[in-house]
Write a protein that holds these residues in place. Structure first.
Motif, short mmCIF file in Angstrom:
data_model
loop_
_atom_site.label_atom_id
_atom_site.label_comp_id
_atom_site.label_asym_id
_atom_site.label_seq_id
_atom_site.Cartn_x
_atom_site.Cartn_y
_atom_site.Cartn_z
N LEU A 79 0.69 -1.18 0.03
CA LEU A 79 -0.07 -0.13 -0.07
C LEU A 79 0.82 1.31 0.16
O LEU A 79 0.35 2.54 -0.69
N SER B 174 0.97 4.24 -3.06
CA SER B 174 0.63 5.56 -2.68
C SER B 174 1.77 6.43 -3.02
O SER B 174 1.64 7.70 -3.17
N SER C 230 1.16 -6.08 -8.50
CA SER C 230 0.39 -6.28 -7.42
C SER C 230 0.29 -7.93 -7.02
O SER C 230 0.42 -8.27 -5.93
N GLY D 21 -4.47 -0.15 -9.55
CA GLY D 21 -4.04 -0.29 -8.12
C GLY D 21 -3.98 -1.45 -7.36
O GLY D 21 -4.31 -2.49 -7.86
N GLU E 54 -5.32 -2.21 -4.12
CA GLU E 54 -6.40 -2.11 -3.14
C GLU E 54 -6.80 -3.65 -2.68
O GLU E 54 -6.85 -3.97 -1.65
N LEU F 46 -6.27 -5.39 0.72
CA LEU F 46 -7.38 -5.89 1.74
C LEU F 46 -7.49 -7.54 1.90
O LEU F 46 -7.66 -7.87 2.94
N PHE G 184 -16.19 -4.16 -3.59
CA PHE G 184 -15.03 -3.66 -4.33
C PHE G 184 -15.51 -3.50 -5.79
O PHE G 184 -15.07 -2.26 -6.44
#
Length: 581
Positions: free
Chosen positions: A39, A43, A54, A124, A126, A130, A167
């Motif tokens: 994360l 960012s 990712s 991304g 995310e 998560l 999501f």
């Protein structure tokens, strides 16, 4: 840094600080630490992190956690199980097996999600962040030796899942499912905490080892407070494992959540919740097993029957698999009802093999959902074997494994838990489980037959091909030509009824004893209409990594179905190393 300064200050003031053995808690640290690092990197870069980056990072992090779990297994083998950090966490065979399960589930889910995220244009990190946070919570629940740690793990697991459910912000159903999951989950967490408070009031501790010690050395003349606390905690656990009657969230959440999230949820949430349930009941409340066994017995019966029979009426594949997961929860509860080492071993084995079956099945559903992830009607699976034979074969194997077909891990999983329950004297429960398995086999076979025998029907001329046609309530009507009605009103009513409520439980009504054939005709009208408008569904592209995940899940399901002993021995040995010294 603040935590280190606080610990140093506490040590300087003479406050005892528990020693920490980092190996015992390293896997969840790797998971949540990797999520924080990923994360942070996402960012700091100017553009959204690319999906392959990712995915690779998540696979590496999950592999690292799995490697540490293997190291833990070796340590437990050599030195035995132990508790650490003032007996708050335990490292034993049980916790290590569940940690491995969660790490593998995270790795497979990352592979499945890669193609989904690219297809939907979601950039991304995310999703991966998560999911890894949620996985760390499940690991923490498995190694918890204190009710407070169980609750912390439960909330870490749950909060991330609430967000993952919503999501796919492009679908209103996803947000609605997340809201329902969040509200009901909040209530269940509050009930669980209240149960912990009552248990503390009755025993004077939240530590599982100390609770067990208190109950073994003291005769409680009035145990109403203790039983109330235990009952409330069982409610919290039953919500997480989707046991009836605390299953209401499951069909809507499974249907509304993105398909990779649904697969991850079905494997990881069940693993963490069942691990904590087994730990709490077996380690602490074994002395009062005569009090909690009837409750779990009832939960098992209701879950087995409702999960099997309601799944028969589902037209949406994700909702069908949701009720299937409720039925599987009932089977795993058989091992809990047994209350023996063999029961714990059987439940662990079932959880481990179910993880592969669930993630593999939802990986196929993810591929076939196409862009938008909303095309999950059973009609879309008609003739899949003709369009994509390998994908159809994998899905058929995974479905038949869940039905308990021979030469699959599903058969051995069901046999293990049923034998454990029967051995413990719960013969009626074993009979009910086998009846529910026979009923469940019907809706699994329904999809398999539809994929293989439904390809010839309705080639614009409405041919005779398929030996079976799907009924509105999930029934199959054998062979023969079924002619489509030509009345516009009939077509309109059929299409509207078949798609009503987005595949919800309200299936087409069976008005008269002879309306089954009409219901079959209704669905065939819809299929013919679809084919006349745009032809038969095109083959869905299979992402490389998603295909790898499906292949791995199918291979494990078949390999250890033919050669089951290694996994059975693994689960048995983990149970032998269950209780901490």
């Amino acid at each position: 840094m603040i935590a280190l300064l606080a610990a140093a200050h506490a040590a300087a003031q003479g406050i005892p600080v528990p020693s920490i053995r980092w190996l015992a808690i390293l896997p969840p640290i790797i998971m949540i630490g990797g999520a924080v690092v990923l994360l942070g990197v996402a960012s700091l870069v100017s553009r959204p992190l690319r999906v392959p980056v990712s995915t690779i990072a998540t696979v590496v992090i999950s592999g690292g956690a799995l490697g540490v779990a293997l190291w833990q297994w070796s340590d437990v083998q050599n030195h035995g199980p132990h508790t650490y950090i003032k007996q708050a966490v335990v490292m034993d065979g049980f916790s290590v097996l569940v940690t491995m399960l969660v790490a593998i589930a995270m790795l497979l889910s990352a592979l499945v999600a890669d193609g989904y995220l690219r297809r939907e244009g979601v950039l991304g990190a995310e999703f991966h962040v998560l999911a890894m946070v949620s996985a760390s919570g499940a690991m923490l629940m498995a190694m918890a030796n204190d009710l407070i740690i169980v609750f912390l793990g439960l909330e870490i697991l749950s909060i991330a899942l609430y967000v993952l459910t919503a999501f796919n912000y492009r679908r209103a159903a996803s947000g609605e499912a997340a809201l329902k999951y969040f509200i009901l989950g909040g209530f269940s967490s509050a009930i669980f905490v209240y149960g912990i408070a009552l248990t503390y009031g009755a025993t004077g501790s939240t530590n599982l080892t100390q609770i067990a010690d208190f109950l073994s050395k003291n005769v409680v003349l009035s145990n109403g407070l203790l039983l109330a606390g235990l009952s409330l905690m069982l409610v919290g656990f039953a919500f997480k494992i989707a046991a009836v009657p605390f299953h209401m969230w499951t069909p809507d959440v499974y249907q509304g959540a993105p398909s990779p999230v649904t697969g991850f949820m079905s494997a990881v949430a069940k693993a963490g919740a069942f691990a904590a349930l087994l730990r709490v009941l077996f380690s602490s409340f074994g002395v009062v097993s005569t009090d909690w066994r009837p409750i779990v017995y009832g939960l098992a019966v209701l879950s087995l029957l409702l999960g099997a029979f309601v799944a028969l009426r589902q037209r949406d594949v994700k909702r069908m698999l949701a009720y299937s997961s409720i039925n599987h929860a009932g089977f795993i509860l058989l091992g809990v009802v047994a209350g023996t080492a063999r029961g714990a071993s059987a439940s662990l084995y079932y959880l481990f093999v179910y993880m592969f079956m669930a993630i593999g099945s939802f990986a196929v559903v993810t591929v076939l959902g196409r862009e938008g992830d909303a095309d999950h009607d059973l009609a879309r699976y008609r003739g899949l074997a003709g369009r994509q034979p390998v994908l159809a074969l994998a899905f058929a194997v995974l479905l038949l494994a869940q039905a308990g077909a021979p030469f699959t891990t599903g058969l051995w999983a069901k046999v293990q838990v049923v034998f454990a329950a029967v051995e413990a004297g719960a013969v009626p429960l074993g009979v009910i489980a086998m009846v529910s398995a026979a009923v469940a086999a019907y809706f699994y076979l329904r999809v398999a037959v539809l994929m293989y025998a439904g390809g010839g029907l309705g080639e614009a001329e409405g041919g005779t091909g398929g030996s079976a046609a799907l009924g509105a309530g999930g029934g199959m009507v054998g062979g023969g030509t079924i002619e489509a009605a030509t009345a516009p009103a009939a077509t309109t009513a059929a299409t509207g009824a078949a798609t009503s409520a987005d595949g919800s439980d309200e299936a087409l009504e069976w008005a008269t004893p002879g309306s089954a054939a009409g219901a079959v005709t209704t669905l065939n009208e819809q299929i013919l209409l679809t084919q006349e408008e745009g032809g038969a569904p095109e083959a869905a592209p299979v992402p490389v990594l998603g295909g790898v995940a499906i292949a791995l899940c199918t291979a494990v399901t078949v390999l250890f179905g033919v050669w089951p002993q290694p996994l059975i021995d693994f689960a048995n040995h983990a149970t032998l190393l269950f209780l901490p010294k």
